[in-house]
Design an enzyme around this catalytic site. Sequence first.
Site, mmCIF file in Angstrom:
data_model
loop_
_atom_site.group_PDB
_atom_site.id
_atom_site.type_symbol
_atom_site.label_atom_id
_atom_site.label_comp_id
_atom_site.label_asym_id
_atom_site.label_seq_id
_atom_site.Cartn_x
_atom_site.Cartn_y
_atom_site.Cartn_z
ATOM 1 N N CYS A 115 7.699 6.404 -4.302
ATOM 2 C CA CYS A 115 7.117 5.593 -3.228
ATOM 3 C C CYS A 115 7.541 6.068 -1.834
ATOM 4 O O CYS A 115 6.881 5.752 -0.850
ATOM 5 C CB CYS A 115 7.494 4.124 -3.404
ATOM 6 S SG CYS A 115 6.845 3.379 -4.915
ATOM 7 N N HIS A 254 7.344 0.156 3.664
ATOM 8 C CA HIS A 254 6.686 0.386 2.386
ATOM 9 C C HIS A 254 6.119 -0.937 1.876
ATOM 10 O O HIS A 254 6.814 -1.947 1.836
ATOM 11 C CB HIS A 254 7.698 0.961 1.396
ATOM 12 C CG HIS A 254 7.190 1.082 -0.007
ATOM 13 N ND1 HIS A 254 5.921 1.541 -0.297
ATOM 14 C CD2 HIS A 254 7.774 0.787 -1.204
ATOM 15 C CE1 HIS A 254 5.749 1.528 -1.617
ATOM 16 N NE2 HIS A 254 6.851 1.073 -2.184
ATOM 17 N N ASN A 284 1.252 -2.321 -4.292
ATOM 18 C CA ASN A 284 2.105 -1.164 -4.034
ATOM 19 C C ASN A 284 1.371 0.099 -4.456
ATOM 20 O O ASN A 284 1.223 0.379 -5.643
ATOM 21 C CB ASN A 284 3.416 -1.323 -4.821
ATOM 22 C CG ASN A 284 4.382 -0.174 -4.592
ATOM 23 O OD1 ASN A 284 4.047 0.839 -3.984
ATOM 24 N ND2 ASN A 284 5.595 -0.323 -5.093
#
Length: 327
Positions: A115, A254, A284
């Site tokens: 990520c 994020h 996500n």
Amino acid sequence: MQIKRAGIVGVGFYVPEKVLTNNELEKIVETSDEWIRSRCGISERRIAEKGVGTSELSAKASLKALKNAGVSPEEIDLIIAATTTADMPLPSCACFVQQKIGAVNAVAFDLGAACAGFVYALVTAEQFIKTGAYKTVLVIGADIISSYIDWTDRSTCVLFGDGAGAVILKEASSGGILSSVLGCDGNYTDLLKVCAGGSRSPATSETVKSKGHYLQMTGSEVFKLAVRGMSDAVVKALAKARVDKKEIACFIPHQANQRIIDAVGERLEVPKEKIFVNVQKYGNTSAASCVIALCEALEQGKIKKKDKVVFATFGSGLVWGAVVLEW
């Protein structure tokens, strides 16, 4: 000698058309719209159609970024694709993108930082610009995480979505990337992982049967470490750039979980109106998360010339990072 800086001159993103809502998830796994919203703030996510590879999403995002920058594919010197879900183990996703967009003069490679991939790739690209090795770099953050999801595991299947984002990086005459901080602690490799499919545990009927190819996560531990890692990285990056946190015009964390975003914002004392959030729409999207958010922040007029923009991210590894830039 004046030190070169790298700046973003074009952006673009692409998400699959298929929308998977919380209400639809209720029919797949034991969960509810209220449960998902209250725990992670997500309402829906985009899911790639079967047979679509990450390079396809990446190419579409890249072409938009090229158009936005007014740059031709032939001008690209280097392609860095941040992804952990390449179309296949080899060749790299970046090689497929090079072919799909016609970037015939570009060197191409993948970068794996889960990520945190986009921030890691952005900082990597910056080094090539600063040394003069390459002049025009395409940086991609893209993942089809749905390919790793066990749709019977409600602790993970509600969190993730698919998408791609891209930026064009060139030497900046003013502004650009002011500072960055990257970090890693390999003691936490077990917290977020896909066990099978690599060299240690190649695909077999047993690894498939044991669900070894699905993403596994220890959520509570990841939450604590993510908040601390992202917050500390931002504080260090701001200090390196000699930028006060009050100067932040747009904070792009994020987009993993609304609760993590809120906790990081509170720890850094960044006002909510300065924190850009789109996790409710996309979930996500892993390496694509920050760059998709950047594109939408620009579309919505949240970022203007000379604004200080801060990225903060974390991912499997555990890895984390922050970037301070002047738009």
